[in-house]
Scaffold this active site. Structure first.
Site, mmCIF file in Angstrom:
data_model
loop_
_atom_site.group_PDB
_atom_site.id
_atom_site.type_symbol
_atom_site.label_atom_id
_atom_site.label_comp_id
_atom_site.label_asym_id
_atom_site.label_seq_id
_atom_site.Cartn_x
_atom_site.Cartn_y
_atom_site.Cartn_z
ATOM 1 N N GLU A 145 0.795 -1.240 0.000
ATOM 2 C CA GLU A 145 0.000 0.000 0.000
ATOM 3 C C GLU A 145 0.825 1.287 0.000
ATOM 4 O O GLU A 145 0.546 2.210 0.771
ATOM 5 C CB GLU A 145 -0.968 -0.008 1.188
ATOM 6 C CG GLU A 145 -1.863 -1.239 1.209
ATOM 7 C CD GLU A 145 -2.848 -1.263 2.376
ATOM 8 O OE1 GLU A 145 -2.697 -0.467 3.314
ATOM 9 O OE2 GLU A 145 -3.770 -2.094 2.349
ATOM 10 N N GLU A 199 -6.125 -10.784 -1.404
ATOM 11 C CA GLU A 199 -6.896 -10.639 -0.156
ATOM 12 C C GLU A 199 -8.386 -10.601 -0.471
ATOM 13 O O GLU A 199 -9.135 -9.763 0.040
ATOM 14 C CB GLU A 199 -6.477 -9.344 0.568
ATOM 15 C CG GLU A 199 -4.981 -9.265 0.823
ATOM 16 C CD GLU A 199 -4.551 -8.058 1.650
ATOM 17 O OE1 GLU A 199 -5.417 -7.370 2.220
ATOM 18 O OE2 GLU A 199 -3.337 -7.825 1.728
HETATM 19 C C1 XIL Z 1 -6.011 -6.743 8.347
HETATM 20 C C2 XIL Z 1 -6.292 -7.942 9.238
HETATM 21 O O1 XIL Z 1 -7.182 -8.800 8.574
HETATM 22 C C3 XIL Z 1 -6.888 -7.481 10.551
HETATM 23 O O2 XIL Z 1 -7.011 -8.587 11.446
HETATM 24 C C4 XIL Z 1 -5.996 -6.416 11.188
HETATM 25 O O3 XIL Z 1 -6.634 -5.910 12.355
HETATM 26 C C5 XIL Z 1 -5.754 -5.277 10.219
HETATM 27 O O4 XIL Z 1 -5.203 -5.783 9.006
HETATM 28 N N1 XIL Z 1 -4.863 -4.896 3.735
HETATM 29 C C6 XIL Z 1 -3.824 -5.722 4.116
HETATM 30 C C7 XIL Z 1 -4.022 -6.650 5.257
HETATM 31 O O5 XIL Z 1 -2.789 -5.758 3.442
HETATM 32 O O6 XIL Z 1 -2.826 -6.877 5.965
HETATM 33 C C8 XIL Z 1 -5.104 -6.169 6.195
HETATM 34 O O7 XIL Z 1 -5.311 -7.167 7.193
HETATM 35 C C9 XIL Z 1 -6.363 -5.865 5.430
HETATM 36 C C10 XIL Z 1 -6.114 -4.760 4.427
#
Ligand code: XIL
Length: 395
Positions: free
Chosen positions: A173, A280
């Site tokens: 990001e 994701e």
């Molecule tokens: C999220 C997790 O799922 C949560 O448990 C945590 O509290 C915050 O992060 N983008 C990403 C992930 O790259 O690492 C994130 O994961 C969701 C958004």
């Protein structure tokens, strides 16, 4: 589509919510006794897509204590991304104090079940402890000090799992949103080091495990404005002779999302010579925060923003299933470029979307429900791989 990114809920909140849900559904500790939610013979995603791409999931640490979820993981998926335990705040919460326990557990689990492991993540503006950017006496760290810490962190973490990780989400990001600048300006890495932190992170990761694939990972990569900037980032790394194997498109989507933009992104990234992964994936079914919603009226707020707390209506599940099917149809078409599709979580009960962007809701974003049973979306994804398959039980 999600566009606002903060604040993140604490991972412990998510974990606690998930454990409570599992405890309530009776799955904790009952995996091998009756009723076994997985006793019914269902097809496997990883087998259905074996000739196309890897199918991954992102287990959180709560899975270590949930044999039923472990069984589902091993049965359905051939790749894992740790949801939180390899992030800087989890793996090096204090300078020089590493906690590898959860990451070690997951890597061993994956090896036992012949699954690939994706490392997530090394350089990110979130979930990275403040000590990276401060001197021992609390003053702002110099550029050199922050880079030294980044190098030590990456060398230690990537080095520990050398040869056991398929690829790393090296930088997460970093690209700016919307009409903003090329890179996210409010990242501490940008403030202390500047844009060069990206190149440095890729170089350190490659030095620590020369055989590991290296990825850039972000949300909204499919949006034309962000795609352009992401491609500029990839080309900059390539021009400097640095290794970059792929771009991860996170895929935190709602049931409406632009398949056309996604296809364009896949094609443009392919033209840069990199692989593409959906890293994701989830499909939110809940409304966003409506403007003017009166959150002091808790009951009204709950019913507006958390409408499916007692279960997701069949028509919503059907629509979600159709969208998942359309998405997988497109991904199959581009199987020469798409090398992995990973879901963010395992089942609805474990999804971070129960606590983000609004904590304490009941989302239904994944392919398995809170009892780990396959949803219509699961059957739709299986059928997309094998259109002649007869089984598509409609709710
Ligand atoms: C999220 C997790 O799922 C949560 O448990 C945590 O509290 C915050 O992060 N983008 C990403 C992930 O790259 O690492 C994130 O994961 C969701 C958004």
């Amino acid at each position: 589509m999600l566009s606002m990114r903060s604040p993140f809920p604490s991972s412990s909140l998510t974990t606690l919510a998930s454990s409570l849900l599992l405890a309530a559904s009776g799955t904790v500790g009952t995996a091998w006794s009756n009723p076994d939610p997985l006793s019914e013979k269902i097809p496997s995603l990883k087998e259905a897509y074996a000739k196309a791409f890897l199918i991954g999931a992102a287990p959180g640490v709560a899975v270590e204590k949930d044999p039923a979820a472990q069984k589902l993981l091993a049965q359905q998926f051939n790749a894992v991304t740790p949801e939180n335990c390899m992030k800087p705040e989890s793996i090096q919460p204090k300078e020089g104090e590493f906690d590898f326990s959860h990451a070690d557990w997951l890597v061993r689990f994956a090896e036992t079940h012949h699954m690939k492991v994706i490392g997530h993540t090394l350089a990110w503006h979130h979930q990275t402890p403040g000590w990276f950017f401060k001197t021992k006496d609390g003053q702002p760290a110099s550029r050199e000090l922050a880079l030294e810490r980044l190098e030590k962190h990456i060398t230690a973490v990537v080095g520990r799992y050398k040869g056991r990780i398929l690829g790393w989400d090296v930088v997460n990001e970093a690209v700016g949103d919307g009409n903003n600048s090329q890179l996210r300006e409010n990242s501490p890495w940008m403030k202390v080091v500047g844009p060069e932190f990206i190149e440095k992170a890729f170089a350190y990761a490659h030095a620590a495990d020369p055989d590991a694939e290296l990825y850039y990972n972000d949300y909204n990569v499919e949006r034309p404005d962000k795609l352009k900037k992401t491609i500029a980032l990839v080309k900059n790394l390539q021009a400097k002779g640095l290794r970059i194997d792929g771009v991860g498109i996170q895929g935190h989507w709602g049931v409406k999302f632009p398949l056309k933009d996604l296809e364009e992104a896949i094609l443009q990234l392919k033209a840069c010579g990199v692989k593409v992964m959906l890293t994701e994936l989830d499909m939110n079914v809940l409304p966003g925060r409506q403007q003017g919603a009166d959150i002091s009226d808790t009951a009204k707020w709950k019913s507006q923003l958390d409408p499916y707390a007692k279960g997701c209506p069949p028509e919503v599940l059907r629509k979600q299933a159709d969208q998942y099917a359309a998405l997988f149809g497109l991904l199959l078409k581009h199987r020469d470029t798409v090398t992995r599709v990973s879901f963010w979580g395992i089942s609805d009960g474990y999804s971070w979307l129960n606590d983000w962007p609004i904590p304490g809701r009941t989302n239904h974003a994944l392919l398995f429900d809170r009892e780990l049973k396959p949803k219509p979306a699961f059957h739709a994804v299986i059928n997309a791989a094998n259109p002649s398959s007869p089984a598509d039980p409609r709710p």
